[in-house]
Design a protein around this motif. Structure first.
Motif, short mmCIF file in Angstrom:
data_model
loop_
_atom_site.label_atom_id
_atom_site.label_comp_id
_atom_site.label_asym_id
_atom_site.label_seq_id
_atom_site.Cartn_x
_atom_site.Cartn_y
_atom_site.Cartn_z
N HIS A 125 11.98 -7.22 -22.42
CA HIS A 125 13.31 -7.81 -22.52
C HIS A 125 13.63 -8.66 -21.29
O HIS A 125 14.05 -9.82 -21.41
N ALA A 126 13.42 -8.13 -20.10
CA ALA A 126 13.72 -8.86 -18.86
C ALA A 126 12.81 -10.07 -18.70
O ALA A 126 13.25 -11.14 -18.25
N GLU A 127 11.55 -9.93 -19.08
CA GLU A 127 10.60 -11.03 -18.94
C GLU A 127 10.95 -12.19 -19.88
O GLU A 127 10.75 -13.35 -19.54
N CYS A 128 11.46 -11.87 -21.05
CA CYS A 128 11.90 -12.92 -21.97
C CYS A 128 13.18 -13.59 -21.46
O CYS A 128 13.31 -14.81 -21.52
N ALA A 129 14.09 -12.78 -20.95
CA ALA A 129 15.36 -13.32 -20.43
C ALA A 129 15.12 -14.25 -19.24
O ALA A 129 15.86 -15.22 -19.05
N SER A 130 14.08 -13.99 -18.45
CA SER A 130 13.77 -14.83 -17.29
C SER A 130 12.70 -15.88 -17.60
O SER A 130 12.17 -16.51 -16.69
N ASN A 131 12.38 -16.05 -18.89
CA ASN A 131 11.41 -17.06 -19.35
C ASN A 131 9.99 -16.85 -18.85
O ASN A 131 9.20 -17.80 -18.85
N LEU A 132 9.65 -15.63 -18.45
CA LEU A 132 8.26 -15.34 -18.11
C LEU A 132 7.43 -15.18 -19.38
O LEU A 132 6.23 -15.45 -19.38
N LEU A 133 8.06 -14.72 -20.45
CA LEU A 133 7.40 -14.57 -21.74
C LEU A 133 8.26 -15.22 -22.82
O LEU A 133 9.48 -15.27 -22.72
N THR A 134 7.57 -15.68 -23.85
CA THR A 134 8.20 -16.30 -25.00
C THR A 134 7.73 -15.58 -26.26
O THR A 134 6.55 -15.23 -26.38
N ALA A 135 8.66 -15.35 -27.17
CA ALA A 135 8.28 -14.74 -28.45
C ALA A 135 7.40 -15.72 -29.23
O ALA A 135 7.68 -16.92 -29.28
N VAL A 136 6.35 -15.20 -29.82
CA VAL A 136 5.44 -15.98 -30.67
C VAL A 136 5.68 -15.56 -32.11
O VAL A 136 5.77 -14.36 -32.40
N LEU A 137 5.78 -16.52 -33.01
CA LEU A 137 6.09 -16.26 -34.41
C LEU A 137 7.33 -15.35 -34.52
O LEU A 137 7.28 -14.27 -35.13
N PRO A 138 8.45 -15.77 -33.94
CA PRO A 138 9.63 -14.90 -33.88
C PRO A 138 10.23 -14.55 -35.24
O PRO A 138 10.98 -13.58 -35.35
N ASP A 139 9.90 -15.31 -36.29
CA ASP A 139 10.40 -15.00 -37.63
C ASP A 139 9.62 -13.88 -38.30
O ASP A 139 9.99 -13.43 -39.38
N TRP A 140 8.54 -13.46 -37.67
CA TRP A 140 7.69 -12.41 -38.22
C TRP A 140 7.91 -11.12 -37.44
O TRP A 140 7.94 -11.12 -36.22
N ASP A 141 8.07 -10.01 -38.15
CA ASP A 141 8.18 -8.70 -37.53
C ASP A 141 6.80 -8.08 -37.42
O ASP A 141 6.01 -8.13 -38.37
N ALA A 142 6.53 -7.53 -36.27
CA ALA A 142 5.26 -6.83 -36.08
C ALA A 142 5.48 -5.35 -36.38
O ALA A 142 6.52 -4.94 -36.85
N SER A 143 4.50 -4.58 -36.07
CA SER A 143 4.56 -3.15 -36.34
C SER A 143 5.57 -2.48 -35.43
O SER A 143 6.16 -3.10 -34.54
N SER A 144 5.75 -1.21 -35.63
CA SER A 144 6.57 -0.40 -34.74
C SER A 144 5.81 0.89 -34.48
O SER A 144 4.84 1.20 -35.17
N ALA A 145 6.24 1.62 -33.47
CA ALA A 145 5.60 2.89 -33.13
C ALA A 145 6.69 3.93 -32.88
O ALA A 145 7.77 3.60 -32.40
N THR A 146 6.38 5.15 -33.20
CA THR A 146 7.33 6.23 -33.00
C THR A 146 7.05 6.92 -31.67
O THR A 146 5.91 7.32 -31.40
N LEU A 147 8.08 7.04 -30.87
CA LEU A 147 8.02 7.83 -29.64
C LEU A 147 8.37 9.26 -30.02
O LEU A 147 9.40 9.50 -30.66
N SER A 148 7.49 10.19 -29.66
CA SER A 148 7.70 11.60 -30.03
C SER A 148 7.67 12.49 -28.81
O SER A 148 6.93 12.23 -27.85
N ALA A 149 8.46 13.55 -28.86
CA ALA A 149 8.41 14.62 -27.86
C ALA A 149 7.44 15.68 -28.40
O ALA A 149 7.53 16.08 -29.55
N ILE A 150 6.52 16.11 -27.56
CA ILE A 150 5.48 17.07 -27.94
C ILE A 150 5.60 18.27 -27.01
O ILE A 150 5.68 18.12 -25.80
N TYR A 151 5.58 19.48 -27.59
CA TYR A 151 5.65 20.68 -26.77
C TYR A 151 4.88 21.81 -27.46
O TYR A 151 4.73 21.82 -28.67
N PRO A 152 4.41 22.79 -26.66
CA PRO A 152 3.49 23.79 -27.21
C PRO A 152 4.14 24.97 -27.94
O PRO A 152 3.44 25.70 -28.62
N SER A 153 5.41 25.20 -27.85
CA SER A 153 6.00 26.43 -28.38
C SER A 153 6.33 26.34 -29.86
O SER A 153 7.02 25.42 -30.29
#
Length: 181
Positions: A125-153
């Motif tokens: 987000h910050a890199e795009c706001a400061s023009n260090l990075l540019t979105a490529v094919l911005p009309d296309w959605d890429a994949s997503s990933a789930t962040l999960s909490a993992i615990y042993p109990s």
């Protein structure tokens, strides 16, 4: 409560290593551990303007086959990128130019003109706001990933773990909610 931040990319064995709580992208692959989904994090394609000026800006997913693609993967030969625009789906097998197992390194390679990277949107987000990075094919959605909490109990998370998981969930939801469209 004591927090130890261990950013290694190899999956740790929570039980053997005495880890009470871990956060992982793409969920839990160990049936002996409990898992809670925290947030779904979107990914998009990004490159530096310098790279796009030198190599050309892809106008369609098929153009990615001729680009220097930076991959976060363990796959040696190719990586499949799945992109969607409305009901249209494009599955592109990208040529492997660079493979790394760390999103920060991948982001830094993209910033320095190394190519096009599939990155978690929250991480740039910050890199795009400061023009260090540019979105490529911005009309296309890429994949997503789930962040999960993992615990042993099997009894569930402790009160302290639940409080920390809830805090991380709140932070992640706020990050996703405030991402630019």
């Amino acid at each position: 409560m004591r927090v130890i931040l261990d950013r290694k990319t190899a999956r740790t064995n929570c039980i053997e290593d005495g880890v009470d709580l871990a956060f992982r992208m793409c969920g839990n692959r160990d049936a002996t551990l409990m898992s809670q989904a925290i947030a779904t994090l979107p990914f998009s394609l990004f490159a530096s303007q310098d790279y796009l000026d030198r190599s050309g800006t892809p106008e369609s997913p098929a153009d990615l086959k001729n680009c220097r693609c930076l991959n976060a993967s363990s796959e040696i030969r190719t990586t499949l990128w799945k992109l969607k625009r409305g009901k249209e789906v494009a599955e592109i097998t990208t040529p492997v130019s660079v493979i790394v197992n760390d999103f920060l390194t991948l982001r830094n390679l993209a910033i320095t003109g190394g190519g096009i990277a599939l990155l978690p949107t929250y991480a740039v987000h910050a890199e795009c706001a400061s023009n260090l990075l540019t979105a490529v094919l911005p009309d296309w959605d890429a994949s997503s990933a789930t962040l999960s909490a993992i615990y042993p109990s099997r009894r569930g998370a402790t009160v302290k773990q639940r409080a920390f998981i809830d805090h991380v969930r709140d932070v992640a939801e706020n990050i996703v909610r405030t991402l630019p469209e």
